[in-house]
Write a protein that holds these residues in place. Structure first.
Motif, PDB file in Angstrom:
ATOM      1  N   TYR A  49       0.817  -1.212   0.000  1.00  0.00           N
ATOM      2  CA  TYR A  49       0.000   0.000   0.000  1.00  0.00           C
ATOM      3  C   TYR A  49       0.859   1.275   0.000  1.00  0.00           C
ATOM      4  N   LEU A  52      -0.396   4.799  -0.644  1.00  0.00           N
ATOM      5  CA  LEU A  52      -1.368   5.389   0.285  1.00  0.00           C
ATOM      6  C   LEU A  52      -0.720   5.870   1.582  1.00  0.00           C
ATOM      7  N   PHE A  57      -5.737   7.446   6.976  1.00  0.00           N
ATOM      8  CA  PHE A  57      -6.188   6.106   7.386  1.00  0.00           C
ATOM      9  C   PHE A  57      -5.100   5.030   7.257  1.00  0.00           C
ATOM     10  N   LEU A  61      -5.153   1.117   8.271  1.00  0.00           N
ATOM     11  CA  LEU A  61      -5.186   0.156   7.158  1.00  0.00           C
ATOM     12  C   LEU A  61      -4.140  -0.942   7.371  1.00  0.00           C
ATOM     13  N   TYR A  64      -5.229  -3.198  10.238  1.00  0.00           N
ATOM     14  CA  TYR A  64      -6.297  -4.087   9.721  1.00  0.00           C
ATOM     15  C   TYR A  64      -5.702  -5.218   8.879  1.00  0.00           C
ATOM     16  N   ARG A  85     -12.122  -5.822 -10.798  1.00  0.00           N
ATOM     17  CA  ARG A  85     -12.585  -4.681  -9.993  1.00  0.00           C
ATOM     18  C   ARG A  85     -14.110  -4.570 -10.037  1.00  0.00           C
ATOM     19  N   THR A  91     -14.765   0.706  -3.750  1.00  0.00           N
ATOM     20  CA  THR A  91     -13.947   0.702  -2.528  1.00  0.00           C
ATOM     21  C   THR A  91     -14.834   0.827  -1.289  1.00  0.00           C
ATOM     22  N   GLY A 110     -13.308   0.486   5.666  1.00  0.00           N
ATOM     23  CA  GLY A 110     -12.140  -0.076   6.345  1.00  0.00           C
ATOM     24  C   GLY A 110     -12.273  -1.557   6.670  1.00  0.00           C
ATOM     25  N   GLY A 116      -8.256  -5.837  -5.189  1.00  0.00           N
ATOM     26  CA  GLY A 116      -7.972  -6.177  -6.579  1.00  0.00           C
ATOM     27  C   GLY A 116      -7.107  -5.101  -7.204  1.00  0.00           C
TER      28      GLY A 116
HETATM   29  P1  GDP Z   1      -9.229  -0.183  -3.505  1.00  0.00           P
HETATM   30  O1  GDP Z   1      -8.244  -0.215  -4.651  1.00  0.00           O
HETATM   31  O2  GDP Z   1     -10.662  -0.195  -3.976  1.00  0.00           O
HETATM   32  O3  GDP Z   1      -8.981  -1.259  -2.465  1.00  0.00           O
HETATM   33  O4  GDP Z   1      -9.046   1.233  -2.760  1.00  0.00           O
HETATM   34  P2  GDP Z   1      -7.731   2.106  -2.471  1.00  0.00           P
HETATM   35  O5  GDP Z   1      -6.543   1.563  -3.208  1.00  0.00           O
HETATM   36  O6  GDP Z   1      -8.086   3.532  -2.672  1.00  0.00           O
HETATM   37  O7  GDP Z   1      -7.513   1.895  -0.901  1.00  0.00           O
HETATM   38  C1  GDP Z   1      -6.969   0.692  -0.414  1.00  0.00           C
HETATM   39  C2  GDP Z   1      -7.754   0.261   0.797  1.00  0.00           C
HETATM   40  O8  GDP Z   1      -7.603   1.235   1.827  1.00  0.00           O
HETATM   41  C3  GDP Z   1      -9.263   0.154   0.597  1.00  0.00           C
HETATM   42  O9  GDP Z   1      -9.672  -1.070   0.021  1.00  0.00           O
HETATM   43  C4  GDP Z   1      -9.773   0.298   2.003  1.00  0.00           C
HETATM   44  O10 GDP Z   1      -9.643  -0.914   2.743  1.00  0.00           O
HETATM   45  C5  GDP Z   1      -8.793   1.314   2.583  1.00  0.00           C
HETATM   46  N1  GDP Z   1      -9.329   2.670   2.458  1.00  0.00           N
HETATM   47  C6  GDP Z   1      -9.404   3.443   1.355  1.00  0.00           C
HETATM   48  N2  GDP Z   1      -9.965   4.641   1.613  1.00  0.00           N
HETATM   49  C7  GDP Z   1     -10.230   4.619   2.942  1.00  0.00           C
HETATM   50  C8  GDP Z   1     -10.813   5.565   3.844  1.00  0.00           C
HETATM   51  O11 GDP Z   1     -11.210   6.670   3.470  1.00  0.00           O
HETATM   52  N3  GDP Z   1     -10.933   5.172   5.161  1.00  0.00           N
HETATM   53  C9  GDP Z   1     -10.511   3.951   5.605  1.00  0.00           C
HETATM   54  N4  GDP Z   1     -10.663   3.649   6.895  1.00  0.00           N
HETATM   55  N5  GDP Z   1      -9.967   3.046   4.790  1.00  0.00           N
HETATM   56  C10 GDP Z   1      -9.823   3.368   3.490  1.00  0.00           C
END
Ligand code: GDP
Ligand code: MG
Length: 148
Positions: A49, A52, A57, A61, A64, A85, A91, A110, A116
């Motif tokens: 990740y 990010l 968060f 993350l 978790y 996806r 998400t 979360g 994916g």
């Molecule tokens: P994904 O590609 O759909 O999984 O989404 P992202 O790559 O943007 O984010 C990765 C993961 O971080 C997500 O699947 C969520 O588990 C977590 N996440 C993303 N945005 C948020 C948020 O605003 N709050 C929290 N708590 N977790 C988030």
């Protein structure tokens, strides 16, 4: 053939949704080429990740994602990154339509049960990170009934 990295997150494993998620990718016609239950730890998840890491968060993350084992998979097939996806849903599970995995089985962003890859490039990067040992290449007779 295009490949994507799909992962059942710790909540998906704990909730007994591994089979349900595999079932949907299998039923669609995609080919499973790698699979393992693994709990790789903080440094590995921080790499996964990395894009990010500035997000508020991010610490939650990583906590978790290291709270239990995940099921790491590589699926192959035409358009599998984008289609994967679509199968997962948005998400935010509350914004996901029924019929998608997150739409059917999750509520909080979360605790959205699955991952994916978001592009062919990030898929190859994630596959190398999670499966440095490589994946299984094999032919399926059924492909003649799935692809024109
Ligand atoms: P994904 O590609 O759909 O999984 O989404 P992202 O790559 O943007 O984010 C990765 C993961 O971080 C997500 O699947 C969520 O588990 C977590 N996440 C993303 N945005 C948020 C948020 O605003 N709050 C929290 N708590 N977790 C988030
Ligand atoms: Mg993402």
């Amino acid at each position: 053939m295009e490949r994507t990295y799909i992962m059942v997150k710790p909540d998906g494993v704990q909730r007994g949704l591994v089979g349900e998620i595999i079932k949907r990718f299998e039923a669609k016609g995609f080919k499973l080429v790698a699979l393992k239950l693994t709990a790789p730890g903080k440094a590995h998840l921080e790499k996964h990740y990395a894009d990010l890491k500035e997000k508020k968060f991010f610490p939650g993350l990583i906590q978790y994602m290291t709270s239990g084992p995940v099921v790491a998979m590589v699926w192959a097939g035409k358009g599998v990154v984008k289609s994967g996806r679509v199968l997962l849903g948005e998400t935010n599970p509350l914004a996901s339509l029924p019929g998608t995995i997150r739409g059917d089985f999750a509520i909080d962003i979360g605790r959205n049960i699955c991952h994916g890859s978001d592009s062919v490039e990030s898929a190859e990067h994630e596959i190398a990170l999670w499966f440095p040992e490589g994946v299984q290449a094999f032919d399926r007779a059924v492909d003649a009934w799935i692809y024109e």
